[in-house]
Design a protein around this motif. Structure first.
Motif, short mmCIF file in Angstrom:
data_model
loop_
_atom_site.label_atom_id
_atom_site.label_comp_id
_atom_site.label_asym_id
_atom_site.label_seq_id
_atom_site.Cartn_x
_atom_site.Cartn_y
_atom_site.Cartn_z
N VAL A 162 101.94 -28.79 93.41
CA VAL A 162 102.79 -29.23 94.50
C VAL A 162 101.99 -29.28 95.79
O VAL A 162 101.11 -28.44 96.02
N ASP A 201 102.40 -27.09 86.75
CA ASP A 201 102.69 -28.10 87.77
C ASP A 201 101.85 -27.85 89.01
O ASP A 201 101.25 -26.79 89.20
N LYS A 257 105.76 -32.98 93.82
CA LYS A 257 105.38 -32.25 92.63
C LYS A 257 104.86 -33.16 91.53
O LYS A 257 105.16 -34.35 91.50
#
Length: 264
Positions: free
Chosen positions: A88, A86, A127
């Motif tokens: 962010v 991920d 995110k």
């Protein structure tokens, strides 16, 4: 950032501010960092099985002078064992009610109050999931950083980054290896999360945390404190933030590298 040891010790005005932030946030995360001398005993006391831990590889992006961090902006990518990674873009501190309506309503944005002994901060994190291989290509310099982020994240970044600090001009700060384990101790009904951050100089930072709804934060905080103290954890010691420690470490490394390059 508040400077008293316990949130319940805050003066009335500061306590009202904290309550307002919590009331406008999505979640509250209660955190404590464990001194290195207590890390092994704490893991044993809480019955944590290290083999349950998930491996993560964390990269930050900033200038060597940490211009983003100074402006309250954090850009991070994380590769995760066994599932997708991920990215962010985080802004802190924030006042939730001051965020633009489209940002506050975005399904990719979470507003959270992080509280630990000695202080608290409210942040807004945007995110997105991303393939681990794409992160690896990006940090290796084979893809521009801007393509690692979504259009929404790039817009969020542009709205808050210092003028002239472009995404593709940022340095890679990392990697850091992190071991994360979620567990519920046998003598507790509340799930805890432990994160062991392993820094390249051999130091370790162990953070214990639990998340809760804003309305139950003080009750959960009191119960968590009593539980950890009952198991011998010292909550009066100096607290460290894992992100700040990582940024400062790698920024110093970049600075030392540039100095070496300048030698004849």
């Amino acid at each position: 950032m508040a400077t008293r040891t316990r949130l319940t010790d805050l003066p009335g005005e500061e306590l009202t501010k904290l309550l307002d932030l919590m009331g406008a946030s999505d979640t509250v995360e209660l955190k404590v960092t464990v001194p290195e001398v207590q890390q092994r005993s704490t893991v044993t006391a809480l019955g944590v099985d290290p083999l349950d831990a998930q491996i993560r590889q964390v990269f930050f992006f900033d200038t060597p002078e940490l211009a983003l961090s100074t402006a309250g902006v954090v850009v991070r990518a994380r590769r995760v064992q066994g599932r997708s990674g991920d990215t962010v873009v985080k802004l802190r501190p924030v006042v939730p009610d001051d965020l633009p309506e489209d940002v506050r309503r975005s399904r990719t944005v979470g507003v959270e109050v992080d509280a630990m002994p000695g202080g608290y901060v409210c942040s807004a994190s945007m995110k997105a999931k991303v393939d681990n291989a794409v992160i690896r290509e990006t940090v290796a310099g084979r893809r521009p950083l801007r393509k690692l982020l979504t259009k929404e994240q790039r817009s969020f970044y542009a709205a808050h980054a210092p003028e002239g600090v472009e995404l593709d001009g940022l340095s890679v700060l990392g990697p850091l290896f992190v071991l994360k384990v979620a567990f519920t101790p046998e003598d507790s009904k509340r799930k805890l999360v432990g994160e062991m951050w392993l820094y390249p100089d051999g130091t370790r930072l162990l953070e214990l945390s639990t998340k809760c709804a804003p309305g139950e934060a003080f009750q959960v905080g009191l119960e968590a404190r009593a539980y950890l103290e009952r198991h011998g954890l010292d909550l009066e010691g100096e607290q460290q933030t894992k992100t700040r420690k990582a940024l400062e470490f790698f920024a110093a490394e970049l600075s030392a590298g540039r100095s070496d390059d300048g030698k004849e």
